[in-house]
Design an enzyme around this catalytic site. Structure first.
Site, PDB file in Angstrom:
ATOM      1  N   HIS A 257      34.559  37.919  46.067  1.00  0.00           N
ATOM      2  CA  HIS A 257      35.443  37.166  45.436  1.00  0.00           C
ATOM      3  C   HIS A 257      34.967  35.708  45.675  1.00  0.00           C
ATOM      4  O   HIS A 257      34.412  35.420  46.827  1.00  0.00           O
ATOM      5  CB  HIS A 257      36.795  37.461  46.077  1.00  0.00           C
ATOM      6  CG  HIS A 257      38.178  36.627  45.451  1.00  0.00           C
ATOM      7  ND1 HIS A 257      38.004  35.253  45.283  1.00  0.00           N
ATOM      8  CD2 HIS A 257      39.019  36.979  44.574  1.00  0.00           C
ATOM      9  CE1 HIS A 257      39.255  34.847  44.913  1.00  0.00           C
ATOM     10  NE2 HIS A 257      39.669  35.829  44.247  1.00  0.00           N
TER      11      HIS A 257
ATOM     12  N   ARG B 249      42.807  28.550  40.920  1.00  0.00           N
ATOM     13  CA  ARG B 249      42.190  28.069  39.712  1.00  0.00           C
ATOM     14  C   ARG B 249      42.832  28.187  38.451  1.00  0.00           C
ATOM     15  O   ARG B 249      42.968  27.556  37.569  1.00  0.00           O
ATOM     16  CB  ARG B 249      40.779  28.738  39.797  1.00  0.00           C
ATOM     17  CG  ARG B 249      39.822  28.244  40.882  1.00  0.00           C
ATOM     18  CD  ARG B 249      38.392  28.873  40.519  1.00  0.00           C
ATOM     19  NE  ARG B 249      38.649  30.150  41.503  1.00  0.00           N
ATOM     20  CZ  ARG B 249      38.289  31.316  41.041  1.00  0.00           C
ATOM     21  NH1 ARG B 249      37.361  31.580  40.005  1.00  0.00           N
ATOM     22  NH2 ARG B 249      38.457  32.524  41.711  1.00  0.00           N
TER      23      ARG B 249
END
Ligand SMILES: Cc1cc2nc3c(=O)[nH]c(=O)nc-3n(C[C@H](O)[C@H](O)[C@H](O)COP(=O)(O)OP(=O)(O)OC[C@H]3O[C@@H](n4cnc5c(N)ncnc54)[C@H](O)[C@@H]3O)c2cc1C
Ligand code: SF4
Ligand code: SF4
Ligand code: FES
Ligand code: FES
Lengths: 250, 643, 274
Positions: free
Chosen positions: B251, B271
Site C-alpha cells: 500500500h 486521497r
C-alpha cells in the site's frame, strides 16, 4: 532517544499472581504495547498479552495501566516520566486467564441477550432509505470497538460481582440504545432495557464515557436518553406512585 | 493426548473475518451445523481494520456506474491477469451483498436522498465505495457478528441452545487440516485453544478457509499478528494449490514515523477525499508517473485534477488515485532519488486542501491515529507516508462459482483465496470480495456436504502427527542447548522478506531470499519455548513460523519465476509488462517428493488462464486490450474486424 | 442504595478468579481531588443557601432587586419589603417556612435529580464510586432501581416547574429596571440579575430532559426538521451542562450576596443609566 523504563507487570493466573518488575529499553515514540512486546521478545517469552491491530481499531489490548483502564496500543510512553514505574495489570472486572489476558466471555454472553436488529417485514434489501440525520446517533455507538474497557470500569459490576447477571453493562445498554434509535428497527426495546438489562443500576457516574477509547459519549448520548425513554413509559408520577406503594407492601 | 477435545460439524469455517462469517452465515442458513474457528476474539479479525470502504456498483453517487464498469476497473487494476469469472461475479453481486448488510443492521453513510453514500477510490471510475467514515471494516464485521448472534438467538428460541447450529470457537488456532487417509478428501482440522493449550479435533466433511493474508512475514506491514499465512500453508500441506503468490500489494501510504508505528495504514480515503502526495520540493509528483497503459485516463495538470473532485464528467481524475502498485512505486522512486521526507517517506497533504472541521468529520480515525500515535495534527500539517506490505493477491486456487479448492471438501474465500484481483487489487474490492465469495464458499460447501454419501473419516495418524508437531517446540532436538528464540527467528524472516522480496525485486535478491529461507527452515526445527501451554505467545509464534516460512518460499519462488513486471510484482531486471505472461499464472504446491512434515518445500508450475468469455472481452475497446494482450488472443474481438 | 458493609468476604476486584493485587488501588494520580472539590463546593452552597433561605431578611433592595432565593416571594412575611411580592402573599409567615417555599423545594428537587448533580454527589458524597476504578466501600449496590432513588426518574417534572421559575426570575430581572421613583434605570444590580437569569436559562434548557422532550424522543429527525434543529442546539448546550451547573451555583450566590449587601446598605448600587 532511548532510556531504560521501569515496568511492573501482573503475572499469574486465576489461582494467584503478583506484580513483577522489569527494566526494559524504551524508545522515542513508543506505546506501552511496544514495550510489553520487547519484554516478551527479550525477557519473558511466555508473557501472555492479547493484541491484534496495534492501531486502536480492534479493541483487543485492553488492560489497566497505573490502575486506569486503557488500550495498551494507544498509551504512549511519552506521557510518563523516564523514572516513573509503569504498572500494568489485566482488567480487574473479569476473571483472569493468564498474565495480562482476561476472560471476557461475560460480554459475549450479554451481547446475545440483546434481541437482534428487527427490520420492517415488508422492506426488501436495497430499498432501505434512511436520512443521515436519522442514522448518526446510532452511528456514534457503532464506532464501538468492543474493547470492553467501559464494562471493566463500570462500578456496578466491577465492585459488585453479584450484579453481573442483572446488568448488561454500558456497552450493551448502548447497543440497545443503538437499536432503539435505529430508524428502521421496529422492536420495542424500552421496557426490557430497564427490566432485563439493568439500566436502572447505572447511576450515570460516567466512568464508561471517561475510558472509552473511541470517545463515544456513552452516558450522555446512550444511557441518559434511554433513561428518559424509560421515564416516558414508566415514571408518569401517578402511575408510578401506585406501583411503588404496591411493591413496598409486597 | 488424552485431553483432546472432539467436535463434529457439517461445515467448519476457519477464520472469523468478513469472508469466514459470511460463509458461516450461508452454511447455517442452508441448515447445516456450522462451526467458526478463529485465532482471536470474535469480532476482532483483521477485517475490523479496513477503513476506506466496500466497492459495489450501486450507482447511488453516479448513476452511470454499473457492474460492467466495475468489472472493467477490476480487470484493469489487476492488469488483466484476474480470474475474469471471479471479477464478473464480484461486480455483479457486490451490490446485493451490501444491501443485505443493511437489512442486518449496518448503517452506512447516506446520500441526501437516503441511499448509501459512495466515495472515490484509486482505480474506480466512479465513486463506488460504500463506507462509514473511515471505519467501514468495523461496520462490516460487527454487522456480520451481530447477524451470527441473531441466528444463534433464533436457534435458542427453537432449541434452547444458542450454539445448536452455529458455534464460534474463539482464540482457537488450527495447525493442520485432517484428511481421509483413503481418498485424500478433507475430513476436519486439528487445533489448540490458545487459552489452555489444549488440543481440539474437528471433524467436518467440508472446511472453508478464510484465514486472511500473509503480511506478518514482512517487516513493514499494515497487517496484524494474525496474518501468518496459515490458510495458505494449511491448504498446501493438505494437498491443495495456490496461485499468483508473487503478487503482494504494497500500500503506498503507511505511516513512517515514529518507528513503532511504521507500516500502520493511512487510508486511501485521504486521497479519495482530496489529499495529495508531495515530495520534499513541494511538487505533486504523481503527474510524472502515469504509465503508458493509463495515458489519457488521468488528469495532466493540477487544475484539472482539482476540478475533478467537483466535476467528474468533464475532468479526468488526479493521478494521486492511480492503482496502488503505481503509487507505491512512484513513492519508492521519489525517496530513492532524494526527494523524500525527513523520515524516508513522502508527504500526504490534506491540511491545505480542506477546512479542519471537514477533515475531522470525514476522516475521524485518521485524525485520531496521527494525533495519538505520532503527535501530528493532520488538519494543520502534512502526513509522512511510505509503502507498507498490505495485501496478498495470490492465494488458494479456487473455483470461481463455488470457492472449491483443488482438494475435495476444501473451500476458500477472502484474502486467503487467489485469482480475483489478478496482479493488483483495487482498494475497496476486498471487502466486497469477502461478502461475494464468502457467501459462495458457504453455498459451495453446503452443496458439497449435501451431495456426500458418507462423511470422510478423520485419519487418526494425522491427529497424532499434528499433536506431536504442535508439542515439538517444548522439546526441541537441540536438547539442553539453548534453542532458537521464536521472536528472533521471526524478526530475521521479516527482514529477509522485506529486503529481498519487497516492492522492487531482482533475480539475485530473490535467490538470496530463498537461501535465507532455507537456512531459517533448518533453524525452525530448533525453536524452543519456555513455560507451559496456557496462553503462551512464544509457543503460538513458534507454530506460526512454519506457515510463514512455507508461504515465504511460495512468494519468493513464484516471484523468481515470473520474468516480467505486472501489478504488485516489479522486477528491476524485467521492468516491462510482457503480454506472453498475461495469460500464464503460477501455481504453487507442496513438493510431492518432500516428506518433511515441518516445512515442506514447494514447487511452482505455470498454468494457462482461461481466455475471457467473448461477451466480457467486448466490454473493452480493442486499443486498450492491445496494450496487454498478444495479437492472436484478440482475433475474436469484434473491434478487430473491419466494421 | 446500599446497606452497611457486611463482613469482609472478598468482593469487587478481590472476587476470586479476578487478578489479585494486594494494593487497595493502583491509581497513582490525585484521583481524590475532584470528588473532594465537588463535595466542598456542594456543601458550601448548601450551607449558604440554607442560611439565606431561612434568614427572612435582606432579600429585597429598594432598587427593586429581589434575590432569586426569595422568588417568588409569596409568604405573608414578604410584606416587610413592599414591592417584593409580585404574585400575592398567602403562605403563613413562619421561621421554618422560607418565603419562596413555593419554588425552593422544586428548585432543590430539580438540582437533586439533575443528571449532572446526581453524578456529582454519587461520586463525591455517596462514594459510589469516588473515582473511576477506585473501589467503592459499599457491600451491595442497587443503583437507581429502588425507592428512593427511583424517584430520580421524576426529573422532567422538576424541569417543567424549573421552566416556570425561570420565567418568574426573568420577570424579577425585568421589573427591576423600573425604579419606583426614577422610572427606567440600569444599575449594576440590574446587570447582576440579568446575567444570573441568563445563566439560569442556559442551565435549565441544557437539561437532559429538555433535550429529550425537544427531540430526543424522536426516532426520525428527518421528519421533524424544527424539533431536530432545536435538538441540535440543545445538544450543543447540553455538552456544557456541568459547566452551567457550577456557574449558576456561583452566580446564584453572588447575586444573592449582592442583593443582600445592597439591602443591608453595606454597599450602594452603582447607577449606570437613569
Ligand atoms: C489496515 C487495513 C485497511 C484495509 N482497508 C480496506 C478497505 O478500505 N477496503 C477493502 O476492501 N479492503 C481493505 N483492507 C483489506 C481487507 O481488510 C482484508 O483483505 C480483509 O479484511 C480480509 O478478510 P478475510 O475475511 O479474508 O480475513 P480476516 O478478516 O483477516 O480474518 C482472518 C481470520 O482467520 C483467522 N485465522 C487465521 N489463521 C487461523 C488459524 N490458523 N486458525 C484459526 N483461525 C485462523 C483469524 O483469527 C481471523 O479471524 C484493509 C486491510 C488492512 C490491513
Ligand atoms: S455511567 Fe452508568 S454504565 Fe457508565 S460506568 Fe457509570 S454506572 Fe456504569
Ligand atoms: S463503548 Fe467504548 S469503551 Fe465500551 S467497549 Fe465500546 S469502544 Fe470500548
Ligand atoms: S491492539 Fe487493537 S486496539 Fe490495541
Ligand atoms: S437539569 Fe441537569 S439534567 Fe436536567
Amino acid at each position: 532517544m532511548t532510556h531504560t523504563g521501569r515496568f511492573r507487570l501482573w503475572r499469574g493466573d486465576a489461582e494467584g499472581g503478583a506484580l513483577t518488575d522489569f527494566d526494559v529499553e524504551v524508545n522515542d515514540g513508543e506505546v506501552v504495547l511496544d514495550v510489553i512486546h520487547r519484554i516478551q521478545a527479550t525477557q519473558a517469552p511466555d508473557l501472555a498479552v492479547r493484541w491484534n491491530c496495534k492501531a486502536g481499531k480492534c479493541g483487543s489490548c485492553s488492560a489497566e495501566i497505573d490502575g486506569r483502564p486503557r488500550l495498551m496500543c494507544m498509551t504512549r510512553m511519552s506521557q510518563f516520566a523516564p523514572q516513573d514505574v509503569v504498572t500494568v495489570t489485566p482488567m480487574r472486572t473479569f476473571p483472569v486467564i493468564r498474565d495480562l489476558v482476561t476472560d471476557v466471555s461475560f460480554n459475549y454472553a450479554k451481547a446475545r441477550e440483546v434481541p437482534a436488529f428487527t427490520p420492517p417485514a415488508d422492506l426488501a434489501p436495497g430499498e432501505y432509505r434512511m436520512a443521515q440525520a436519522d442514522v448518526q446517533r446510532s452511528q456514534e455507538f457503532r464506532k464501538c470497538i468492543e474493547c470492553f474497557l467501559c464494562q471493566d470500569v463500570c462500578h456496578v459490576v466491577r465492585d459488585h460481582e453479584e450484579n453481573k447477571p442483572a446488568f448488561a453493562g454500558p456497552r450493551f445498554l448502548m447497543r440497545i440504545a443503538e437499536l432503539e434509535l435505529h430508524p428502521l428497527d421496529v422492536a420495542d426495546r424500552v421496557p426490557a432495557a430497564q427490566d432485563e438489562h439493568g439500566l436502572g443500576l447505572c447511576n450515570i457516574t460516567k466512568c464508561c464515557t471517561d475510558v472509552c477509547p473511541e470517545g463515544i459519549k456513552i452516558t450522555d448520548n446512550a444511557l441518559i436518553p434511554m433513561k428518559e425513554r424509560v421515564a416516558d413509559r414508566r415514571y408518569d408520577p401517578v402511575v408510578w406512585l401506585g406501583r411503588t406503594i404496591r411493591r413496598r407492601r409486597g | 493426548m488424552t485431553e483432546t477435545e472432539r467436535h463434529d460439524y457439517d461445515v467448519l469455517v476457519i477464520g472469523a473475518g468478513g469472508a469466514g462469517l459470511r460463509a458461516a452465515i450461508e452454511a447455517r442458513e442452508r441448515g447445516l451445523r456450522t462451526a467458526i474457528v478463529c485465532k482471536s476474539l470474535f469480532g476482532k479479525a483483521h477485517t475490523v481494520m479496513a477503513e476506506g470502504g466496500c466497492a459495489a456498483a450501486m450507482g447511488n453517487a453516479n448513476s452511470r456506474d454499473s457492474w460492467q464498469v466495475h468489472f472493467r476497473d477490476t480487470m484493469r487494476g489487476g492488469k488483466f491477469l484476474n480470474s475474469w469469472r471471479m471479477a464478473e461475479l464480484h461486480a455483479k453481486e457486490a451490490p446485493d451483498r451490501v444491501w443485505e448488510l443493511e437489512s442486518w443492521g449496518a448503517l452506512f453513510d447516506r446520500t441526501a436522498d437516503g441511499r448509501i453514500s459512495q466515495r472515490n477510490f484509486g482505480g474506480h471510475t466512479y465513486p463506488r465505495l460504500a463506507h462509514v467514515g473511515d471505519r467501514t471494516g468495523l461496520e462490516l464485521i460487527r454487522t456480520l457478528q451481530q447477524r451470527i448472534v441473531a441466528l444463534q438467538q433464533a436457534d435458542h428460541a427453537e432449541t434452547g441452545d444458542y450454539e445448536a447450529r452455529l458455534r464460534v470457537f474463539a482464540e482457537c488456532t488450527v495447525t493442520e487440516l485432517l484428511t481421509d487417509a483413503s481418498t485424500g478428501a478433507v475430513a476436519g482440522a486439528f487445533g489448540y485453544w490458545r487459552e489452555s493449550g489444549r488440543f481440539v479435533v474437528f471433524s467436518a466433511p467440508a472446511v472453508v478457509l478464510a484465514t486472511g493474508g500473509i503480511g506478518k512475514s514482512f517487516q513493514v506491514t499494515s497487517n496484524s499478528w494474525e496474518y501468518t499465512g496459515d490458510g495458505q500453508a494449511l491448504a498446501m500441506r493438505a494437498g491443495a494449490s495456490l496461485v499468483d503468490m508473487e503478487f503482494v500489494q504494497f500500500h503506498p501510504t503507511g505511516m513512517v514515523w515514529p518507528p513503532s508505528v511504521k507500516g500502520i495504514l493511512v487510508t486511501e480515503g485521504v486521497r479519495g477525499d482530496g489529499g495529495v502526495l508531495k515530495n520534499s520540493d513541494g511538487e505533486r509528483f504523481m503527474f510524472g508517473y502515469v504509465p503508458d497503459v493509463f495515458t489519457g485516463q488521468y488528469a495532466q495538470s493540477e487544475d484539472e485534477a482539482d476540478r475533478w473532485y467537483e466535476d467528474q464528467e468533464n475532468n479526468r481524475r488526479t493521478p494521486d488515485l492511480l492503482p496502488r502498485d503505481e503509487v507505491a512505486r512512484a513513492i519508492n522512486t521519489e525517496v530513492k532519488e532524494g526527494r523524500g521526507s525527513e523520515h524516508g517517506g513522502v508527504y500526504l497533504d490534506i491540511a491545505s486542501r480542506m477546512p479542519a472541521a471537514e477533515i475531522q468529520r470525514r476522516l475521524p480515525s485518521m485524525y485520531h491515529q496521527f494525533k495519538e500515535l505520532a503527535d501530528v495534527d493532520i488538519t494543520a500539517e502534512a502526513m509522512e507516508v511510505g509503502p507498507t506490505c498490505h495485501y496478498v493477491m495470490g492465494g488458494i486456487a479456487v473455483d470461481p462459482d463455488t470457492g472449491a479448492s483443488t482438494l475435495p471438501g476444501l473451500y476458500a474465500a477472502g484474502e486467503c483465496a487467489g485469482g480475483m484481483h489478478g496482479s493488483n487489487r483495487l482498494g475497496g474490492n476486498s471487502l466486497s470480495d469477502l461478502l461475494v465469495f464468502g457467501r459462495r464458499a458457504g453455498l459451495g460447501a453446503a452443496g458439497y456436504v449435501a451431495g456426500l454419501a458418507s462423511r470422510p473419516p478423520v485419519d487418526e495418524a494425522g491427529v497424532d502427527a499434528a499433536a506431536a508437531m504442535a508439542l515439538a517446540p517444548f522439546d526441541p532436538p537441540s536438547g539442553d542447548l539453548p534453542g532458537e528464540n521464536p521472536y528472533a527467528l521471526h524478526a530475521e524472516l521479516q527482514q529477509a522478506m522485506n529486503d529481498l522480496v519487497g516492492i522492487i525485486r531482482t533475480e539475485a535478491e530473490m535467490t538470496a531470499a530463498l537461501d535465507r529461507l532455507d537456512e531459517l527452515r533448518t533453524r525452525v526445527r530448533d525453536v524452543a519455548v519456555e513455560g507451559h501451554r496456557q496462553y503462551n505467545p512464544g509457543w503460538h509464534l513458534a507454530l506460526d513460523l512454519r506457515n510463514m516460512l512455507m508461504v515465504g518460499e511460495a512468494v519468493a519462488s513464484s516471484a523468481l519465476r515470473r520474468t516480467e513486471s505486472r501489478g504488485g510484482h516489479t522486477r528491476e531486471d524485467y521492468p516491462a509488462l510482457d503480454p506472453q505472461w498475461r495469460h500464464r499464472v503460477l501455481v504453487t504446491r507442496r513438493a510431492p517428493d518432500d516428506p518433511d512434515p515441518v516445512v515442506p518445500r514447494v514447487v511452482v508450475e505455470e498454468a494457462e488462464r482461461d481466455p475471457m468469455r467473448p461477451d466480457l472481452l467486448e466490454l473493452f475497446d480493442l486499443p486498450e486490450l492491445e496494450k496487454y494482450y498478444t495479437a492472436p488472443e484478440l482475433v475474436t474481438h469484434p473491434g478487430g474486424e473491419p466494421a | 442504595m446500599t446497606t452497611a458493609a457486611r463482613g469482609v468476604a472478598a468482593r469487587g476486584v478481590d472476587t476470586p478468579g479476578r487478578a489479585q493485587v494486594p494494593a487497595r488501588r493502583l491509581r497513582s494520580d490525585r484521583w481524590w481531588l475532584p470528588p473532594a472539590a465537588t463535595a466542598a463546593g456542594l456543601l458550601a452552597f448548601v450551607v449558604y443557601g440554607g442560611v439565606r433561605a431561612f434568614q427572612q431578611q435582606y432579600f429585597f433592595a429598594d432598587e427593586r432587586y429581589l434575590t432569586p432565593f426569595y422568588s417568588p416571594c409569596v409568604s405573608l412575611g414578604c410584606a416587610s419589603e413592599p414591592g417584593a411580592a409580585h404574585f400575592g402573599m398567602f403562605l403563613p409567615d413562619h421561621p421554618l417556612i422560607p418565603y419562596a417555599a413555593l419554588s425552593l423545594p422544586f428548585l432543590l428537587g430539580f438540582r437533586l435529580t439533575c443528571y449532572y448533580y446526581r453524578k456529582a454527589y454519587y461520586r463525591s458524597i455517596w462514594i459510589a464510586p469516588a473515582a473511576c476504578a477506585v473501589p467503592e466501600p459499599h457491600a451491595t449496590y442497587t443503583g437507581e432501581t429502588r425507592f428512593p432513588l427511583i424517584l430520580q426518574n421524576a426529573h422532567r417534572y422538576f424541569f417543567y416547574v424549573a421552566l416556570l421559575v425561570s420565567l418568574v426570575n426573568t420577570y424579577d430581572a425585568i421589573v427591576a429596571f423600573r425604579h419606583p421613583t426614577d422610572g427606567f434605570v440600569v444599575g449594576v444590580g440590574n446587570l447582576v440579575l440579568l446575567v444570573n437569569v441568563a445563566l439560569l436559562w442556559l442551565y435549565t434548557v441544557s437539561c437532559h430532559s429538555c433535550r429529550h422532550v425537544m427531540g430526543g424522543r424522536l426516532t426520525h429527525f428527518s421528519k421533524h426538521p424544527v424539533r431536530y434543529w432545536l435538538w441540535t442546539r440543545i445538544s450543543a448546550l447540553n455538552t456544557r451542562h456541568m459547566l452551567f451547573a457550577w456557574v449558576t451555583l456561583g452566580t446564584l450566590v453572588l447575586t444573592d450576596l449582592y442583593v443582600m449587601l445592597v439591602a443591608r446598605g453595606t454597599i450602594t448600587d452603582l447607577r449606570l443609566i437613569g
